[in-house]
Scaffold this motif. Structure first.
Motif, PDB file in Angstrom:
ATOM      1  N   PRO A  38       0.830  -1.214   0.000  1.00  0.00           N
ATOM      2  CA  PRO A  38       0.000   0.000   0.000  1.00  0.00           C
ATOM      3  C   PRO A  38       0.859   1.256   0.000  1.00  0.00           C
ATOM      4  N   SER A  39       0.446   2.220  -0.796  1.00  0.00           N
ATOM      5  CA  SER A  39       1.236   3.443  -0.934  1.00  0.00           C
ATOM      6  C   SER A  39       0.985   4.436   0.187  1.00  0.00           C
ATOM      7  N   ARG A  40       0.031   4.157   1.078  1.00  0.00           N
ATOM      8  CA  ARG A  40      -0.276   5.066   2.179  1.00  0.00           C
ATOM      9  C   ARG A  40      -0.930   4.270   3.300  1.00  0.00           C
ATOM     10  N   PRO A  41      -0.903   4.770   4.529  1.00  0.00           N
ATOM     11  CA  PRO A  41      -1.635   4.090   5.610  1.00  0.00           C
ATOM     12  C   PRO A  41      -3.136   4.082   5.325  1.00  0.00           C
ATOM     13  N   PHE A  42      -3.823   3.072   5.836  1.00  0.00           N
ATOM     14  CA  PHE A  42      -5.257   2.949   5.583  1.00  0.00           C
ATOM     15  C   PHE A  42      -5.912   2.276   6.781  1.00  0.00           C
ATOM     16  N   GLU A  43      -7.233   2.453   6.881  1.00  0.00           N
ATOM     17  CA  GLU A  43      -8.017   1.800   7.924  1.00  0.00           C
ATOM     18  C   GLU A  43      -8.441   0.432   7.402  1.00  0.00           C
ATOM     19  N   PRO A  44      -7.929  -0.668   7.969  1.00  0.00           N
ATOM     20  CA  PRO A  44      -8.206  -1.992   7.390  1.00  0.00           C
ATOM     21  C   PRO A  44      -9.673  -2.386   7.448  1.00  0.00           C
ATOM     22  N   PHE A  45     -10.454  -1.823   8.369  1.00  0.00           N
ATOM     23  CA  PHE A  45     -11.872  -2.172   8.474  1.00  0.00           C
ATOM     24  C   PHE A  45     -12.756  -0.930   8.397  1.00  0.00           C
ATOM     25  N   GLY A  46     -12.276   0.100   7.688  1.00  0.00           N
ATOM     26  CA  GLY A  46     -13.069   1.295   7.487  1.00  0.00           C
ATOM     27  C   GLY A  46     -12.897   2.309   8.605  1.00  0.00           C
ATOM     28  N   ARG A  47     -13.503   3.469   8.385  1.00  0.00           N
ATOM     29  CA  ARG A  47     -13.412   4.537   9.381  1.00  0.00           C
ATOM     30  C   ARG A  47     -14.165   4.198  10.654  1.00  0.00           C
ATOM     31  N   ASP A  48     -15.283   3.480  10.514  1.00  0.00           N
ATOM     32  CA  ASP A  48     -16.089   3.077  11.672  1.00  0.00           C
ATOM     33  C   ASP A  48     -16.213   1.557  11.661  1.00  0.00           C
ATOM     34  N   PRO A  49     -15.229   0.831  12.229  1.00  0.00           N
ATOM     35  CA  PRO A  49     -15.282  -0.637  12.194  1.00  0.00           C
ATOM     36  C   PRO A  49     -16.536  -1.167  12.881  1.00  0.00           C
ATOM     37  N   GLU A  50     -17.154  -2.124  12.237  1.00  0.00           N
ATOM     38  CA  GLU A  50     -18.343  -2.768  12.784  1.00  0.00           C
ATOM     39  C   GLU A  50     -18.454  -4.153  12.170  1.00  0.00           C
ATOM     40  N   PRO A  51     -19.256  -5.052  12.770  1.00  0.00           N
ATOM     41  CA  PRO A  51     -19.416  -6.392  12.192  1.00  0.00           C
ATOM     42  C   PRO A  51     -19.883  -6.314  10.742  1.00  0.00           C
ATOM     43  N   GLY A  52     -19.242  -7.099   9.898  1.00  0.00           N
ATOM     44  CA  GLY A  52     -19.554  -7.091   8.475  1.00  0.00           C
ATOM     45  C   GLY A  52     -18.484  -6.428   7.636  1.00  0.00           C
ATOM     46  N   ASN A  53     -17.692  -5.540   8.233  1.00  0.00           N
ATOM     47  CA  ASN A  53     -16.576  -4.948   7.502  1.00  0.00           C
ATOM     48  C   ASN A  53     -15.462  -5.976   7.339  1.00  0.00           C
ATOM     49  N   ALA A  54     -14.655  -5.820   6.296  1.00  0.00           N
ATOM     50  CA  ALA A  54     -13.623  -6.818   6.021  1.00  0.00           C
ATOM     51  C   ALA A  54     -12.498  -6.183   5.221  1.00  0.00           C
ATOM     52  N   LEU A  55     -11.362  -6.854   5.250  1.00  0.00           N
ATOM     53  CA  LEU A  55     -10.200  -6.485   4.449  1.00  0.00           C
ATOM     54  C   LEU A  55      -9.948  -7.609   3.458  1.00  0.00           C
ATOM     55  N   TRP A  56     -10.023  -7.293   2.169  1.00  0.00           N
ATOM     56  CA  TRP A  56      -9.844  -8.280   1.114  1.00  0.00           C
ATOM     57  C   TRP A  56      -8.423  -8.166   0.567  1.00  0.00           C
ATOM     58  N   ILE A  57      -7.739  -9.317   0.516  1.00  0.00           N
ATOM     59  CA  ILE A  57      -6.356  -9.387   0.040  1.00  0.00           C
ATOM     60  C   ILE A  57      -6.318 -10.316  -1.159  1.00  0.00           C
ATOM     61  N   GLY A  58      -5.863  -9.801  -2.291  1.00  0.00           N
ATOM     62  CA  GLY A  58      -5.752 -10.598  -3.506  1.00  0.00           C
ATOM     63  C   GLY A  58      -4.302 -10.916  -3.821  1.00  0.00           C
ATOM     64  N   LEU A  59      -3.980 -12.200  -3.957  1.00  0.00           N
ATOM     65  CA  LEU A  59      -2.624 -12.649  -4.248  1.00  0.00           C
ATOM     66  C   LEU A  59      -2.543 -13.172  -5.672  1.00  0.00           C
ATOM     67  N   ALA A  60      -1.391 -12.970  -6.293  1.00  0.00           N
ATOM     68  CA  ALA A  60      -1.143 -13.469  -7.645  1.00  0.00           C
ATOM     69  C   ALA A  60       0.078 -14.372  -7.601  1.00  0.00           C
ATOM     70  N   GLY A  61      -0.069 -15.584  -8.103  1.00  0.00           N
ATOM     71  CA  GLY A  61       1.038 -16.525  -8.095  1.00  0.00           C
ATOM     72  C   GLY A  61       0.679 -17.800  -8.815  1.00  0.00           C
ATOM     73  N   PRO A  62       1.683 -18.655  -9.090  1.00  0.00           N
ATOM     74  CA  PRO A  62       1.406 -19.900  -9.822  1.00  0.00           C
ATOM     75  C   PRO A  62       0.681 -20.945  -8.991  1.00  0.00           C
ATOM     76  N   ALA A  63       0.731 -20.832  -7.650  1.00  0.00           N
ATOM     77  CA  ALA A  63       0.085 -21.832  -6.801  1.00  0.00           C
ATOM     78  C   ALA A  63      -0.460 -21.148  -5.567  1.00  0.00           C
ATOM     79  N   ALA A  64      -1.507 -21.744  -5.000  1.00  0.00           N
ATOM     80  CA  ALA A  64      -2.108 -21.185  -3.788  1.00  0.00           C
ATOM     81  C   ALA A  64      -1.201 -21.451  -2.593  1.00  0.00           C
ATOM     82  N   PRO A  65      -1.141 -20.532  -1.643  1.00  0.00           N
ATOM     83  CA  PRO A  65      -0.327 -20.760  -0.445  1.00  0.00           C
ATOM     84  C   PRO A  65      -0.797 -22.007   0.296  1.00  0.00           C
ATOM     85  N   TYR A  66       0.169 -22.807   0.754  1.00  0.00           N
ATOM     86  CA  TYR A  66      -0.158 -24.064   1.429  1.00  0.00           C
ATOM     87  C   TYR A  66       0.928 -24.361   2.460  1.00  0.00           C
ATOM     88  N   PRO A  67       0.595 -24.929   3.635  1.00  0.00           N
ATOM     89  CA  PRO A  67      -0.753 -25.237   4.150  1.00  0.00           C
ATOM     90  C   PRO A  67      -1.420 -24.047   4.829  1.00  0.00           C
TER      91      PRO A  67
END
Length: 253
Positions: A178-207
């Motif tokens: 990330p190019s700047r600091p950010f709020e991982p669960f929004g400005r007002d964290p509450e149930p239902g908020n989430a942080l989505w992380i997308g990875l790119a690679g030849p294989a899924a991380p294991y285990p």
């Protein structure tokens, strides 16, 4: 008057009398150097006194017993003078102790390490616990050990998004994340908020996937602007919400 006057002293003597600041602990990051705590400086000072105390000693050969004693004295005096230079640190600690401030007990330092792997099959690589890694510092190398097993994956961070109130907001990414600091669960964290992380690679991380985050303090909220009253008089006659006139003053409502 046989001695040199003060304005004829060389720069080295003036620097020694005035002292100089060297890196050290404390709020300023420096401390005064009381003495030059090196064996070469001690030996030079002793040699400078030879003519005044033992003028018949004229053999500067390294095989001479006197030269050997001077070298030995310089070696033994070096750590003692090093402790003398720590007296300002001791004084600072005593002043803080008087105010009720105590030092924290010693503990192991922790660091966040990044491992780069490139296996041929793209699978995750096990980095076992107590794996050692060294870092270079001005005082020498510092060796770190991992405290638990972790798996390093060749996958890279491709997307990052914050889910808040049912919507996804993509975050800009740079070469190192990330190019700047950010709020991982929004400005007002509450149930239902989430942080989505997308990875790119030849294989899924294991285990499993080990993630590291750097937590920074949130900036303080901006101060609200001071309330101002509307005033119909001239600006130069208005001060702190009170209007001054030729006959008196009044506060606008």
């Amino acid at each position: 008057m046989t001695g040199d006057v003060w304005w004829e002293k060389d720069a080295r003597e003036r620097e020694r009398e005035d002292g100089r600041i060297v890196p050290g602990p404390g709020p300023t990051g420096g401390r005064p150097e009381l003495v030059e705590a090196t064996r070469e400086a001690v030996r030079a000072d002793v040699r400078a006194r030879i003519a005044g105390y033992t003028p018949d000693w004229t053999d500067p050969d390294r095989q001479d017993a006197g030269v050997a004693l001077v070298r030995l004295f310089g070696t033994q005096a070096e750590p003692v003078l090093g402790r003398v230079n720590r007296l300002p640190e001791k004084v600072l600690a005593e002043h803080l102790a008087t105010a009720g401030v105590r030092r924290r007990p010693a503990g192991a330092a922790a660091a966040l390490l990044e491992f780069t792997v490139n296996p041929p099959d793209g699978a995750s690589v096990l980095v076992p616990a107590r794996f050692q890694s060294a870092a270079s510092t001005p005082a020498g190398q510092v060796v770190y050990e991992t405290d638990q097993d972790l798996y390093a994956t060749p996958a890279t961070l491709a997307d990052l998004a914050v889910q808040e109130a049912g919507t996804l907001q993509a975050l800009p990414l740079g070469p190192a994340g990330p190019s700047r600091p950010f709020e991982p669960f929004g400005r007002d964290p509450e149930p239902g908020n989430a942080l989505w992380i997308g990875l790119a690679g030849p294989a899924a991380p294991y285990p499993r996937l080990s993630l590291g985050f750097v937590v920074v303090a949130a900036p303080p909220p901006p101060r609200p602007p001071a309330a101002r009253h509307a005033c119909r008089c001239r600006p130069r006659r208005c001060c702190a919400g009170t209007c001054w006139t030729a006959t008196g003053s009044y506060r606008p409502r």
